[in-house]
Design an enzyme around this catalytic site. Structure first.
Site, PDB file in Angstrom:
ATOM      1  N   GLU A   1       2.606 -14.390   3.724  1.00  0.00           N
ATOM      2  CA  GLU A   1       2.442 -15.648   4.185  1.00  0.00           C
ATOM      3  C   GLU A   1       0.822 -16.225   4.959  1.00  0.00           C
ATOM      4  O   GLU A   1      -0.151 -16.329   5.235  1.00  0.00           O
ATOM      5  CB  GLU A   1       3.344 -16.274   5.474  1.00  0.00           C
ATOM      6  CG  GLU A   1       5.092 -16.469   5.133  1.00  0.00           C
ATOM      7  CD  GLU A   1       5.570 -15.128   4.256  1.00  0.00           C
ATOM      8  OE1 GLU A   1       5.284 -14.498   3.953  1.00  0.00           O
ATOM      9  OE2 GLU A   1       6.375 -15.335   5.029  1.00  0.00           O
TER      10      GLU A   1
ATOM     11  N   ASN B   1       0.612  -1.102  -0.303  1.00  0.00           N
ATOM     12  CA  ASN B   1       0.024  -0.345   0.327  1.00  0.00           C
ATOM     13  C   ASN B   1       1.113   1.443   0.035  1.00  0.00           C
ATOM     14  O   ASN B   1       1.693   1.078   0.508  1.00  0.00           O
ATOM     15  CB  ASN B   1      -1.094   0.217   0.931  1.00  0.00           C
ATOM     16  CG  ASN B   1      -2.148   1.329   0.513  1.00  0.00           C
ATOM     17  OD1 ASN B   1      -2.093   2.121   1.301  1.00  0.00           O
ATOM     18  ND2 ASN B   1      -2.712   0.828   0.854  1.00  0.00           N
ATOM     19  N   ALA B   2       0.282   2.546  -0.638  1.00  0.00           N
ATOM     20  CA  ALA B   2       1.316   3.795  -0.801  1.00  0.00           C
ATOM     21  C   ALA B   2       1.113   4.064   0.730  1.00  0.00           C
ATOM     22  O   ALA B   2       2.616   4.703   1.462  1.00  0.00           O
ATOM     23  CB  ALA B   2       0.652   4.601  -1.509  1.00  0.00           C
TER      24      ALA B   2
HETATM   25  N1  THU Z   1       7.184  -9.841   2.863  1.00  0.00           N
HETATM   26  C1  THU Z   1       6.439 -11.128   2.419  1.00  0.00           C
HETATM   27  O1  THU Z   1       5.627 -11.311   2.089  1.00  0.00           O
HETATM   28  N2  THU Z   1       7.031 -12.291   2.915  1.00  0.00           N
HETATM   29  C2  THU Z   1       8.141 -12.441   3.199  1.00  0.00           C
HETATM   30  O2  THU Z   1       9.041 -13.238   4.147  1.00  0.00           O
HETATM   31  C3  THU Z   1       9.637 -11.496   4.150  1.00  0.00           C
HETATM   32  C4  THU Z   1       8.561 -10.113   3.235  1.00  0.00           C
HETATM   33  C5  THU Z   1       7.032  -8.421   1.857  1.00  0.00           C
HETATM   34  C6  THU Z   1       6.197  -7.266   3.075  1.00  0.00           C
HETATM   35  C7  THU Z   1       6.593  -6.356   1.688  1.00  0.00           C
HETATM   36  O3  THU Z   1       5.525  -6.295   1.064  1.00  0.00           O
HETATM   37  C8  THU Z   1       7.935  -6.964   1.027  1.00  0.00           C
HETATM   38  O4  THU Z   1       8.038  -8.352   1.243  1.00  0.00           O
HETATM   39  C9  THU Z   1       9.392  -6.810   1.015  1.00  0.00           C
HETATM   40  O5  THU Z   1       9.307  -6.325   2.885  1.00  0.00           O
END
Ligand code: THU
Length: 161
Positions: free
Chosen positions: A76, A66-67
């Site tokens: 997850e 999101n912005a």
């Molecule tokens: N992010 C995840 O979706 N899962 C993870 O295990 C690590 C981080 C996402 C959050 C954010 O959208 C982007 O990765 C960078 O942190």
């Protein structure tokens, strides 16, 4: 000198998906497909997660940004909350997670963040079902057999009694 307590965790490693069971390969492949559908225009870090439920259903998710940066959510938790919303009686037996940048999967496995570990622990406790977690990178897949391995000394509902 006080007492020292050492905590050991077992991390399985596989060189490639073909070294794992057919079901596990299917879940990894679903996580990879989910990563390609992530909405991550700010970080450009595209994460995919896939869950195999105890009912046999496969549920996927990806990060939704999101912005207003903190309002985004990790892959997850998007996957897990979708699973819990739609299949409230099923635990999670398998979770695969992977990430891509610039259209390439990362060479090394990506690990669930601390907040996701806490949320996943709730699922293990709620359904009394340990989650086998497959963390995929092109060079290797690392695997643990419970969220507790990723989150030792955890806080859970038992403290609230
Ligand atoms: N992010 C995840 O979706 N899962 C993870 O295990 C690590 C981080 C996402 C959050 C954010 O959208 C982007 O990765 C960078 O942190």
């Amino acid at each position: 000198m006080g007492l020292n307590v050492e905590i050991r965790i077992n991390i399985e490693e596989a060189a490639r998906p073909e070294d794992l069971s057919a079901k596990e390969q299917q879940v990894i492949s679903a996580a990879k497909n989910a990563a390609a559908r992530a909405y991550a225009p700010y970080s450009k870090f595209h994460v995919g997660a896939a869950l195999l439920l105890t009912s046999g259903e496969l549920v996927t998710g990806n990060n939704q940004e999101n912005a207003a940066y903190p309002d985004g959510l990790c892959a997850e938790r998007v996957a897990m909350f979708a699973a819990n919303a739609n299949h409230p009686d099923s635990g999670i037996q398998l979770l695969a997670v992977t990430a891509m940048m610039n259209d390439e999967f990362l060479e090394e496995p990506v690990y669930p963040c601390g907040s996701c570990r806490q949320s996943l622990l709730e699922s293990e406790n709620r359904f009394q079902q340990p989650i086998r977690i497959l963390m995929y990178g092109k060079n290797r897949i690392q695997i643990v057999n419970s969220v507790k391995d990723l989150l030792p000394l955890s806080f859970d509902a038992s403290f609230l009694k």
